[in-house]
Design a protein around this motif. Structure first.
Motif, PDB file in Angstrom:
ATOM      1  N   VAL A 149       0.851  -1.192   0.000  1.00 47.56           N
ATOM      2  CA  VAL A 149       0.000   0.000   0.000  1.00 47.56           C
ATOM      3  C   VAL A 149       0.888   1.244   0.000  1.00 47.56           C
ATOM      4  O   VAL A 149       1.750   1.410   0.870  1.00 47.56           O
ATOM      5  N   VAL A 150       0.664   2.108  -0.987  1.00 43.92           N
ATOM      6  CA  VAL A 150       1.456   3.325  -1.170  1.00 43.92           C
ATOM      7  C   VAL A 150       0.537   4.527  -1.002  1.00 43.92           C
ATOM      8  O   VAL A 150      -0.514   4.602  -1.650  1.00 43.92           O
ATOM      9  N   LYS A 151       0.918   5.463  -0.164  1.00 39.20           N
ATOM     10  CA  LYS A 151       0.094   6.655   0.071  1.00 39.20           C
ATOM     11  C   LYS A 151       0.563   7.799  -0.819  1.00 39.20           C
ATOM     12  O   LYS A 151       1.765   8.033  -0.974  1.00 39.20           O
ATOM     13  N   THR A 152      -0.382   8.511  -1.429  1.00 44.64           N
ATOM     14  CA  THR A 152      -0.025   9.650  -2.271  1.00 44.64           C
ATOM     15  C   THR A 152       0.191  10.915  -1.462  1.00 44.64           C
ATOM     16  O   THR A 152       0.788  11.878  -1.952  1.00 44.64           O
ATOM     17  N   ALA A 153      -0.302  10.931  -0.231  1.00 43.17           N
ATOM     18  CA  ALA A 153      -0.132  12.088   0.653  1.00 43.17           C
ATOM     19  C   ALA A 153      -0.496  11.656   2.061  1.00 43.17           C
ATOM     20  O   ALA A 153      -1.167  10.629   2.257  1.00 43.17           O
ATOM     21  N   GLY A 154      -0.052  12.419   3.044  1.00 43.19           N
ATOM     22  CA  GLY A 154      -0.427  12.124   4.411  1.00 43.19           C
ATOM     23  C   GLY A 154      -1.912  12.349   4.629  1.00 43.19           C
ATOM     24  O   GLY A 154      -2.496  13.280   4.076  1.00 43.19           O
ATOM     25  N   GLY A 155      -2.539  11.468   5.407  1.00 42.73           N
ATOM     26  CA  GLY A 155      -3.944  11.642   5.724  1.00 42.73           C
ATOM     27  C   GLY A 155      -4.916  11.078   4.714  1.00 42.73           C
ATOM     28  O   GLY A 155      -6.131  11.279   4.842  1.00 42.73           O
TER      29      GLY A 155
END
Length: 417
Positions: A149-155
């Motif tokens: 799982v890769v996040k594009t931005a925090g939150g």
């Protein structure tokens, strides 16, 4: 750490008595399947981790007259030298309370000093027998799938997505499911599931070459959903604590432990992040329909190119989604950045998210009938189909009770169909 062939067993001993060292050395010389490293030490138990240097199949510590602080140090030492192996402690006049305390922590044998040679041999024989049994029971290597799982931005909700996808795979009977939090600075996967694990990713790192399916499974904590969780450390840890060698061992071991593993990585990238993604079967890129998330997606896509990950499969999952024309267009644009189409979405449900977050529950446990919960299952099914993961077949919903009763009582007769 001792490097040996896979059929050999390793023994590390840190002892105070030359006589004890000689007895252990003679035992290992007679046993052709043990490679040993025996050290004469005169340091406190608190220094034992550096002396042992990652542990072995069999660990022997001579503690002398151990006080309260020494007992606590031995308990901490258990966290990464006894998983699946044997830990023998030799100490002066151990009380029954101390022995019980050490056994609860994971010590496998406690011997009083001066240790009788026959007692030491019996303890070492028992340790060898346990190691034979452990290896015989080790699961056969499997071809488990790994989703990162890769996040594009925090939150954007990457931790929520990772935990609930893992839970959905478990409910869909995908086999054994693992959730691994490699965000070693700010990871919250275990907290999201209301778990307080005694061991974490750093314990797996410290295991070094000893990391195998049995040891890894014993390090993980089982959630009520059936998901095995390896959480992040509770303290902020430098990203350099993880390296390519560990990632290689971890992935090989995860594929043998679980049919499906869901991994969360940190927002801050290091070289080993590229190693994680390169070994993953699929990257689930978590975005939200915002300009900020789209900008982050562009940076992630460029990083994929920089790391040479042009062949990596990407599944774009839009979180906190509300069905509007504008959001549809934003979701499409984010997916186009990765030259693909949106894989799926999870509907915005602030109430269900708050209920799950406050209680440390999966959406399926906190708000089973919400659309967001159904979305997690839909995305898990989509990913399973993409990767060829066998899951339970989707069943048609049961008809409402009133329709069943009406049919049995003939109340539908004379009505238009």
């Amino acid at each position: 750490m001792i490097g040996v062939q896979s059929h050999m067993k390793t023994l590390v001993a840190a002892v105070r008595s030359p006589e004890t060292a000689a007895e252990i050395e003679a035992y290992c010389a007679a046993a052709t399947d043990i490679v040993s490293e025996i050290k004469l030490v005169d340091t406190s138990i608190a220094d034992a981790p550096s002396v042992i240097n990652g542990g072995a199949d069999i660990v022997v510590i001579e503690a002398g007259r151990a006080g309260g602080a020494d007992i606590e140090a031995l308990e901490r030492l258990c966290a990464y030298v006894t998983r699946g192996g044997s830990f023998i402690v030799i100490m002066e006049e151990p009380s029954a309370d101390v022995v019980r305390r050490l056994f609860r922590a994971g010590v496998t044998d406690v011997l009083p000093t001066p240790v009788a040679p026959m007692e030491l041999v019996a303890a070492l024989n028992a340790a060898r027998d346990r190691e034979f049994a452990r290896r015989a029971a080790a699961p056969v290597a499997a071809k488990g799938r790994i989703v990162t799982v890769v996040k594009t931005a925090g939150g954007v909700g990457a931790t929520t997505i990772a935990a609930n996808l893992a839970g959905a795979f478990a409910r869909l009977q995908a086999g054994r499911v693992a959730l691994v939090d490699l965000d070693i600075q700010f990871g919250q996967a275990a907290t999201t599931l209301d778990l307080r694990p005694r061991m974490n990713v750093l314990d797996a790192v410290r295991a070094g070459a000893r990391l195998d399916p049995t040891l890894l499974a014993s390090t993980m904590q089982a959630h009520s959903s059936g998901v095995l969780v390896l959480g992040a450390p509770s303290e902020i840890t430098p990203l350099e604590a993880i390296n390519e060698q560990f990632i290689e061992r971890l992935f090989a071991t995860l594929r043998a432990v679980a049919a499906v593993s869901v991994i969360e990585i940190p927002a801050a990238w290091s070289q080993w992040i590229g190693d994680v993604l390169d070994r993953s079967d699929l990257a689930v890129v978590v975005a939200e329909p915002t300009v900020r998330s789209a900008a982050g997606a562009a940076r992630i896509a460029q990083s994929f190119v920089d790391f040479g990950l042009t062949k990596l499969g990407v599944y774009v999952l839009v979180n906190k989604y509300e069905k509007t024309i504008e959001n549809n267009e934003r979701a499409k644009r984010i997916a186009e950045i990765f030259r693909t189409k949106p894989g799926g979405a999870v509907r915005l449900d602030a109430k269900a998210a708050a209920e799950a977050g406050d209680r440390g529950l999966l959406f399926a446990d906190a708000a089973a009938r919400t659309q967001a919960t159904k979305d997690f299952e839909t995305n898990a099914r989509n990913i399973a189909a993409t990767l060829g993961i066998e899951i339970a077949e989707e069943t048609a919903p049961a008809p409402p009770l009133e329709r069943i009763l009406a049919g049995r009582l003939g109340l539908n007769r004379g009505r238009n169909p």
